[in-house]
Design an enzyme around this catalytic site. Structure first.
Site, PDB file in Angstrom:
ATOM      1  N   VAL A   1       0.862  -1.177   0.000  1.00  0.00           N
ATOM      2  CA  VAL A   1       0.000   0.000   0.000  1.00  0.00           C
ATOM      3  C   VAL A   1       0.905   1.235   0.000  1.00  0.00           C
ATOM      4  O   VAL A   1       1.845   1.312   0.792  1.00  0.00           O
ATOM      5  CB  VAL A   1      -0.895  -0.020   1.266  1.00  0.00           C
ATOM      6  CG1 VAL A   1      -1.560   1.320   1.479  1.00  0.00           C
ATOM      7  CG2 VAL A   1      -1.929  -1.132   1.168  1.00  0.00           C
ATOM      8  N   CYS A   2       0.631   2.193  -0.883  1.00  0.00           N
ATOM      9  CA  CYS A   2       1.458   3.410  -0.953  1.00  0.00           C
ATOM     10  C   CYS A   2       1.322   4.233   0.326  1.00  0.00           C
ATOM     11  O   CYS A   2       0.210   4.579   0.743  1.00  0.00           O
ATOM     12  CB  CYS A   2       1.037   4.266  -2.145  1.00  0.00           C
ATOM     13  SG  CYS A   2       1.805   5.897  -2.121  1.00  0.00           S
ATOM     14  N   VAL A   3       2.431   4.580   0.919  1.00  0.00           N
ATOM     15  CA  VAL A   3       2.415   5.270   2.216  1.00  0.00           C
ATOM     16  C   VAL A   3       1.775   6.653   2.126  1.00  0.00           C
ATOM     17  O   VAL A   3       0.970   7.024   2.998  1.00  0.00           O
ATOM     18  CB  VAL A   3       3.840   5.335   2.823  1.00  0.00           C
ATOM     19  CG1 VAL A   3       4.818   6.094   1.932  1.00  0.00           C
ATOM     20  CG2 VAL A   3       3.806   5.961   4.209  1.00  0.00           C
TER      21      VAL A   3
ATOM     22  N   ALA B   1      -1.940   6.320   1.585  1.00  0.00           N
ATOM     23  CA  ALA B   1      -2.536   5.740   2.796  1.00  0.00           C
ATOM     24  C   ALA B   1      -2.658   6.787   3.894  1.00  0.00           C
ATOM     25  O   ALA B   1      -3.696   6.895   4.542  1.00  0.00           O
ATOM     26  CB  ALA B   1      -1.696   4.565   3.275  1.00  0.00           C
TER      27      ALA B   1
END
Lengths: 133, 118
Positions: free
Chosen positions: B76-78, B81
């Protein structure tokens, strides 16, 4: 890490401001620019509207990305193209699109290079991966 | 063939997330390898354990988690997110948070990247 110099294309197909797609595509361009890959960027379909000058997102209350697009060349994102037909369909003149930087030696403005769809298709066929926004 | 997948849309509202899952199942059944799955934009909502769909509906985050349990790298892209309140505390198991550089690596390590979005 990505170190094999693969050809990767980012396509920008969505209108600016109606969704986060254009902004997030720019984030991807800047990150990818730091990797050893042969990066190209193509604006097509409604994505060409992102190249229209004079956009101001203050009224929308969002960050906006015109400054980022205007500095692509500084980030070594230099292979930037735009689809001729998409511009034409939206009545945007080829010489009325934003600059993405300036030539280091001559200080001449650099604009995305306008290509025909067939040229873009040929480029697409040569890519390792296309990241489509 | 080694494939990586990019998911740009959230679950339930868009078909993109289901299409990505179905594509991956079909690719695995055909003997292809999934190098990794990267969730970006609203795609990060695919990974929350807070979702609680009705029993007669598919449970999308559980489904992704089960896929992750098979050893497929799920990221998941930080930045995406953080914007949406997706933290390690609310992630389903077998999915991790990392940066866009991981997308570059997934592209590099796969033969093809397939994007599912609007």
């Amino acid at each position: 890490m990505a170190a094999t110099g693969k050809k990767v294309m980012v396509t920008v197909r969505k209108a600016p401001h109606g969704s986060i797609y254009v902004q997030e595509s720019i984030e991807v361009m800047f990150i990818f620019a730091t990797y050893d890959m042969e990066l190209s960027v193509v604006f097509l379909d409604d994505g060409v509207l992102a190249l229209h000058p004079g956009q101001d997102t203050k009224g929308l209350g969002i960050k906006g990305f015109m400054a980022s697009l205007g500095a692509l060349v500084d980030w070594e994102v230099t292979k930037v193209y735009v689809d001729r037909q998409s511009l034409k369909d939206r009545n945007i003149s080829e010489d009325a699109i934003i600059t993405i930087g300036r030539d280091e030696e001559t200080d001449a403005p650099i604009r995305p290079r306008v290509l025909d769809s067939a040229e873009i298709a040929a480029m697409m066929a040569a890519q390792h991966s296309i990241v489509s926004f | 063939m080694k494939l990586s997948v990019l998911v740009l849309e959230g679950p339930y509202n868009h078909e993109a997330s289901d299409s990505a899952y179905n594509f991956i199942q079909a690719a695995l059944a055909k003997g292809h390898t999934i190098r990794g799955i990267f969730f970006y934009d609203d795609g990060v909502y695919n990974a929350t354990r807070l979702m609680d769909p009705p029993q007669d509906d598919r449970h999308i985050s559980k489904r992704w988690s089960e896929l992750g349990a098979t050893g497929i790298d799920m990221i998941v892209c930080v930045a995406a997110a953080k914007r949406r309140g997706i933290t390690n505390e609310v992630l389903v198991p077998n999915i991790r948070i990392s940066g866009l550089g991981q997308l570059a690596s997934l592209i590099d390590e796969a033969d093809r990247l397939v994007t599912f979005g609007d």
